[in-house]
Enzyme design. Structure first.
Site, PDB file in Angstrom:
ATOM      1  N   SER A   1      -7.406  69.705  40.959  1.00  0.00           N
ATOM      2  CA  SER A   1      -8.200  69.488  39.562  1.00  0.00           C
ATOM      3  C   SER A   1      -7.010  69.797  38.630  1.00  0.00           C
ATOM      4  O   SER A   1      -6.988  69.263  37.522  1.00  0.00           O
ATOM      5  CB  SER A   1      -9.279  70.185  39.496  1.00  0.00           C
ATOM      6  OG  SER A   1      -9.187  71.532  39.216  1.00  0.00           O
ATOM      7  N   ASN A   2      -6.145  71.056  38.725  1.00  0.00           N
ATOM      8  CA  ASN A   2      -5.156  71.240  37.769  1.00  0.00           C
ATOM      9  C   ASN A   2      -3.924  70.169  37.737  1.00  0.00           C
ATOM     10  O   ASN A   2      -3.448  69.668  36.714  1.00  0.00           O
ATOM     11  CB  ASN A   2      -4.584  72.493  38.179  1.00  0.00           C
ATOM     12  CG  ASN A   2      -5.653  73.874  37.634  1.00  0.00           C
ATOM     13  OD1 ASN A   2      -5.325  74.026  36.307  1.00  0.00           O
ATOM     14  ND2 ASN A   2      -6.175  74.381  38.521  1.00  0.00           N
TER      15      ASN A   2
ATOM     16  N   HIS B   1      -2.592  81.060  37.878  1.00  0.00           N
ATOM     17  CA  HIS B   1      -3.595  82.179  38.596  1.00  0.00           C
ATOM     18  C   HIS B   1      -5.186  82.398  37.942  1.00  0.00           C
ATOM     19  O   HIS B   1      -4.893  82.175  36.641  1.00  0.00           O
ATOM     20  CB  HIS B   1      -2.928  83.590  38.839  1.00  0.00           C
ATOM     21  CG  HIS B   1      -3.625  84.503  39.721  1.00  0.00           C
ATOM     22  ND1 HIS B   1      -3.565  84.351  40.968  1.00  0.00           N
ATOM     23  CD2 HIS B   1      -4.449  85.367  39.250  1.00  0.00           C
ATOM     24  CE1 HIS B   1      -4.509  85.419  41.462  1.00  0.00           C
ATOM     25  NE2 HIS B   1      -4.922  86.276  40.471  1.00  0.00           N
TER      26      HIS B   1
ATOM     27  N   ASP C   1       2.217  86.254  42.706  1.00  0.00           N
ATOM     28  CA  ASP C   1       1.720  86.302  41.328  1.00  0.00           C
ATOM     29  C   ASP C   1       2.336  87.026  40.287  1.00  0.00           C
ATOM     30  O   ASP C   1       1.921  88.084  39.450  1.00  0.00           O
ATOM     31  CB  ASP C   1       0.074  86.995  41.584  1.00  0.00           C
ATOM     32  CG  ASP C   1      -0.638  85.855  42.376  1.00  0.00           C
ATOM     33  OD1 ASP C   1      -0.384  84.676  42.263  1.00  0.00           O
ATOM     34  OD2 ASP C   1      -1.389  86.384  43.040  1.00  0.00           O
TER      35      ASP C   1
ATOM     36  N   GLU D   1      -8.445  76.452  32.714  1.00  0.00           N
ATOM     37  CA  GLU D   1      -7.225  76.276  33.310  1.00  0.00           C
ATOM     38  C   GLU D   1      -6.547  74.785  33.179  1.00  0.00           C
ATOM     39  O   GLU D   1      -5.493  74.558  32.800  1.00  0.00           O
ATOM     40  CB  GLU D   1      -7.453  76.401  34.837  1.00  0.00           C
ATOM     41  CG  GLU D   1      -7.746  77.879  35.361  1.00  0.00           C
ATOM     42  CD  GLU D   1      -7.755  77.812  36.887  1.00  0.00           C
ATOM     43  OE1 GLU D   1      -7.131  77.256  37.574  1.00  0.00           O
ATOM     44  OE2 GLU D   1      -8.357  78.603  37.573  1.00  0.00           O
TER      45      GLU D   1
END
Ligand code: GRF
Length: 207
Positions: free
Chosen positions: A14-15, A110, A151, A180
Site C-alpha cells: 500500500s505504501n 517504519h 530501523d 504512512e
C-alpha cells in the site's frame, strides 16, 4: 529532472501504491521504475502490474550466499538505472554492499516513532502490539535513511498520531497506515529534490 526509484516490497504494497500515485499525479519528482519483491504472492505485484511498473522477483533463497544476492540486486538496480531505493514493507535484510552503494539514497518506512519500537524483531503487527502494551498515547510513522543497522539511520520525517482512544493494536496500525501513505511520498519527494542535508547522523530539511 526526475529521480529513478526502485521500491522493495514483501506484502500488500500500500505504501508502494501511495508513492506510485503521488508520482503519477506529478506531485513528487520521481519515477517508479521497478518494484523488487521476494514474494510472488505479494499484493504489491498486482499493484505494479495495474500501474504498468516493472517487477522483479528476487528471493534470497535463490542465492548461495549474501555476496551473490548482493551482486544480483546491484545488477537489477543498475539495469533500471536506479537513483533511489525505497524500502516499503520489505521483510529481508538488505546486504551491506547494497546499503553502502546507496548511502543516503535508500529510505525505509517504519510504523512507529523511532528509535522507539524498532530494531530486530519489531516488524508487522509486533510493532503495534508493543506500542499498545506500553500504553503509548502517540505513535506514528518514521521515514529514515537506511544504514547498516535495523530501523536506524538519519530520520527524514516523522508524524505523531494520537492513539489514546485506540482499543487494539489493529486500530493503531490502521490509523498509522493512513499517515504512512501521506508521509512516505512526501519524504521521498523531498529527498529526490535534494532538500535534505545530512550532518552528523541527522537529516535537516533545507528551506
Ligand atoms: C507498513 O506498515 C510499513 O511501515 C512497514 O511495513 C508495512 C508495509 O505495508 N515497514 P504495505 O506493504 O506498504 O501495505
Amino acid at each position: 529532472m526526475k529521480k529513478r526509484v526502485a521500491a522493495f516490497c514483501s506484502h500488500g504494497g500500500s505504501n508502494f501504491a501511495a508513492i506510485a500515485e503521488a508520482a503519477a499525479r506529478g506531485e513528487i519528482p520521481i519515477e517508479l521504475v521497478v518494484m523488487i519483491h521476494n514474494n510472488a504472492r505479494a499484493g504489491a505485484c498486482q499493484k505494479a502490474k495495474r500501474r504498468g511498473i516493472a517487477s522483479e522477483w528476487v528471493p534470497r533463497k535463490r542465492f548461495s550466499d549474501e555476496d551473490e544476492y548482493a551482486a544480483h540486486l546491484l545488477g537489477v538496480l543498475d539495469r533500471y538505472e536506479v537513483d533511489i531505493v525505497a524500502l516499503a514493507g520489505f521483510m529481508q535484510r538488505i546486504p551491506p554492499l547494497v546499503v553502502e552503494r546507496f548511502e543516503h539514497r535508500m529510505t525505509n518506512i517504519h510504523p512507529a516513532l523511532l528509535p522507539l519500537f524498532g530494531g530486530q524483531g519489531f516488524y508487522g503487527s509486533r510493532v503495534h502490539q508493543a506500542v499498545f502494551d506500553a500504553g503509548m498515547k502517540v505513535s506514528g510513522p518514521t521515514v529514515h535513511l537506511v544504514d547498516d543497522q535495523y530501523d536506524h539511520g538519519p530520520i527524514l520525517m516523522q508524524r505523531a498520531v494520537p492513539i489514546d482512544d485506540c482499543r487494539s493494536p489493529e486500530e493503531i496500525a490502521e490509523r498509522v497506515l493512513v499517515e504512512e501513505h501521506e508521509l512516505y511520498p512526501r519524504a521521498l519527494g523531498l529527498l529526490a529534490a535534494g532538500r535534505f542535508c545530512i550532518e552528523g547522523g541527522r537529516a535537516r530539511l533545507i528551506e
